[in-house]
Design a protein around this motif. Structure first.
Motif, PDB file in Angstrom:
ATOM      1  N   SER A  48      22.540  -1.470  18.696  1.00 46.78           N
ATOM      2  CA  SER A  48      23.124  -0.362  17.948  1.00 46.78           C
ATOM      3  C   SER A  48      22.892  -0.587  16.455  1.00 46.78           C
ATOM      4  O   SER A  48      22.130  -1.462  16.054  1.00 46.78           O
ATOM      5  N   ASP A  49      23.541   0.208  15.628  1.00 50.31           N
ATOM      6  CA  ASP A  49      23.402   0.152  14.182  1.00 50.31           C
ATOM      7  C   ASP A  49      22.030   0.697  13.770  1.00 50.31           C
ATOM      8  O   ASP A  49      21.318   1.302  14.575  1.00 50.31           O
ATOM      9  N   THR A  50      21.648   0.480  12.553  1.00 47.21           N
ATOM     10  CA  THR A  50      20.432   1.086  12.016  1.00 47.21           C
ATOM     11  C   THR A  50      19.235   0.142  12.165  1.00 47.21           C
ATOM     12  O   THR A  50      19.388  -1.050  12.440  1.00 47.21           O
ATOM     13  N   ILE A  51      18.039   0.690  11.957  1.00 47.49           N
ATOM     14  CA  ILE A  51      16.809  -0.105  12.010  1.00 47.49           C
ATOM     15  C   ILE A  51      16.637  -0.813  10.666  1.00 47.49           C
ATOM     16  O   ILE A  51      16.638  -0.151   9.619  1.00 47.49           O
TER      17      ILE A  51
ATOM     18  N   TYR B  52       8.190  -2.081  19.754  1.00 51.56           N
ATOM     19  CA  TYR B  52       8.918  -1.336  20.778  1.00 51.56           C
ATOM     20  C   TYR B  52      10.429  -1.503  20.552  1.00 51.56           C
ATOM     21  O   TYR B  52      10.966  -2.599  20.740  1.00 51.56           O
ATOM     22  N   LEU B  53      11.080  -0.430  20.151  1.00 53.57           N
ATOM     23  CA  LEU B  53      12.533  -0.439  19.982  1.00 53.57           C
ATOM     24  C   LEU B  53      13.182   0.645  20.833  1.00 53.57           C
ATOM     25  O   LEU B  53      14.351   0.976  20.637  1.00 53.57           O
TER      26      LEU B  53
ATOM     27  N   ASN C 243      16.700   6.905  21.414  1.00 51.07           N
ATOM     28  CA  ASN C 243      17.712   6.324  20.563  1.00 51.07           C
ATOM     29  C   ASN C 243      18.533   7.458  19.952  1.00 51.07           C
ATOM     30  O   ASN C 243      18.320   8.633  20.261  1.00 51.07           O
ATOM     31  N   LEU C 244      19.477   7.121  19.096  1.00 49.04           N
ATOM     32  CA  LEU C 244      20.371   8.110  18.491  1.00 49.04           C
ATOM     33  C   LEU C 244      19.949   8.419  17.055  1.00 49.04           C
ATOM     34  O   LEU C 244      20.777   8.773  16.217  1.00 49.04           O
ATOM     35  N   LEU C 245      18.668   8.300  16.786  1.00 46.38           N
ATOM     36  CA  LEU C 245      18.151   8.450  15.433  1.00 46.38           C
ATOM     37  C   LEU C 245      18.290   9.885  14.928  1.00 46.38           C
ATOM     38  O   LEU C 245      18.098  10.849  15.672  1.00 46.38           O
ATOM     39  N   THR C 246      18.615  10.015  13.645  1.00 44.03           N
ATOM     40  CA  THR C 246      18.749  11.320  13.000  1.00 44.03           C
ATOM     41  C   THR C 246      17.838  11.366  11.777  1.00 44.03           C
ATOM     42  O   THR C 246      17.108  10.419  11.489  1.00 44.03           O
ATOM     43  N   GLY C 247      17.907  12.469  11.053  1.00 43.76           N
ATOM     44  CA  GLY C 247      17.061  12.612   9.882  1.00 43.76           C
ATOM     45  C   GLY C 247      15.689  13.133  10.257  1.00 43.76           C
ATOM     46  O   GLY C 247      15.461  13.619  11.370  1.00 43.76           O
TER      47      GLY C 247
ATOM     48  N   LEU D 211      20.178   2.757  18.805  1.00 39.66           N
ATOM     49  CA  LEU D 211      19.956   2.684  17.367  1.00 39.66           C
ATOM     50  C   LEU D 211      20.257   4.033  16.730  1.00 39.66           C
ATOM     51  O   LEU D 211      19.914   5.088  17.271  1.00 39.66           O
ATOM     52  N   ASN D 212      20.872   4.013  15.557  1.00 41.90           N
ATOM     53  CA  ASN D 212      21.235   5.263  14.891  1.00 41.90           C
ATOM     54  C   ASN D 212      20.749   5.246  13.446  1.00 41.90           C
ATOM     55  O   ASN D 212      20.058   4.333  13.011  1.00 41.90           O
ATOM     56  N   GLY D 213      21.130   6.260  12.718  1.00 40.02           N
ATOM     57  CA  GLY D 213      20.670   6.365  11.342  1.00 40.02           C
ATOM     58  C   GLY D 213      19.267   6.926  11.272  1.00 40.02           C
ATOM     59  O   GLY D 213      18.750   7.484  12.256  1.00 40.02           O
TER      60      GLY D 213
END
Length: 209
Positions: free
Chosen positions: A12-15, A29-30, A57-61, A35-37
């Motif tokens: 979790s958390d950001t890359i 490979y992630l 993942n839960l990536l945004t932007g 993962l977010n942010g």
């Protein structure tokens, strides 16, 4: 470090942007984590990267335009995330790209005609987003394309006859859009095609013989 595979975990958390310092990295490979942010622009600093996966993942932007600096990239998987915004037109400069997966996200805007420059592309998966506008005729210039999915979007206009040039195509998915006009007879040139989905559009005219 040449290969970093942390996929299929519960990270979790950001890359970390510091990953961009791994100048010799070829495979990252992630995918399939939590993962977010946003995607750090520093990941555009890789020099020899070939495969890059952040899918599921839960990536945004948005998709950082810096990723278009990865001239050695062959496979890019950013599918099944919450990425939004448009596809950077500069993506057409990734001349080595064979696989581009951006499906099942929140991307919008028009499909860049620059994708037609990716002459080594074999898989183009853009389905289940919010793309609008017309289907670029330039996409008919991808001689190695075998899989092309833009279903479940808000695309309109006619189906370009140029898609009939994609003679290696096996899957063509255009369903659940707002395409209108007739079905181009040129699609009959796609002799390798096994799956053609055109349902839930506004097509008219006759079925090409």
């Amino acid at each position: 470090l040449q290969q970093l595979d942390l996929s299929d975990n519960m990270l979790s958390d950001t890359i970390p942007s510091e990953l961009g310092n791994l100048k010799k990295l070829q495979i990252l490979y992630l995918g399939r984590n939590q993962l977010n942010g946003t995607i750090p622009s520093e990941l555009g600093h890789f020099r020899v990267i070939k495969e890059f996966s952040l899918n599921q993942n839960l990536l945004t932007g948005t998709i950082p335009s810096e990723l278009c600096n990865l001239k050695t990239l062959r496979k890019l998987h950013l599918d099944q995330t919450f990425l939004s915004g448009s596809i950077p037109g500069q993506i057409g400069s990734l001349a080595q790209l064979t696989n581009l997966f951006l499906n099942n996200s929140d991307l919008s805007g028009s499909i860049p005609s620059e994708l037609g420059n990716l002459t080594k592309l074999q898989i183009l998966s853009l389905g289940s987003n919010h793309f609008n506008g017309t289907i670029p005729s330039e996409l008919g210039s991808l001689p190695k394309l075998t899989y092309f999915d833009i279903s479940n979007n808000s695309l309109s206009g006619s189906i370009p006859s140029e898609l009939g040039n994609l003679t290696k195509l096996r899957f063509l998915g255009l369903s659940n859009n707002h395409c209108s006009g007739s079905i181009p007879s040129e699609l009959g040139n796609l002799t390798q095609l096994t799956d053609l989905t055109l349902y839930s559009n506004a097509l008219s005219g006759s079925i090409p013989s």
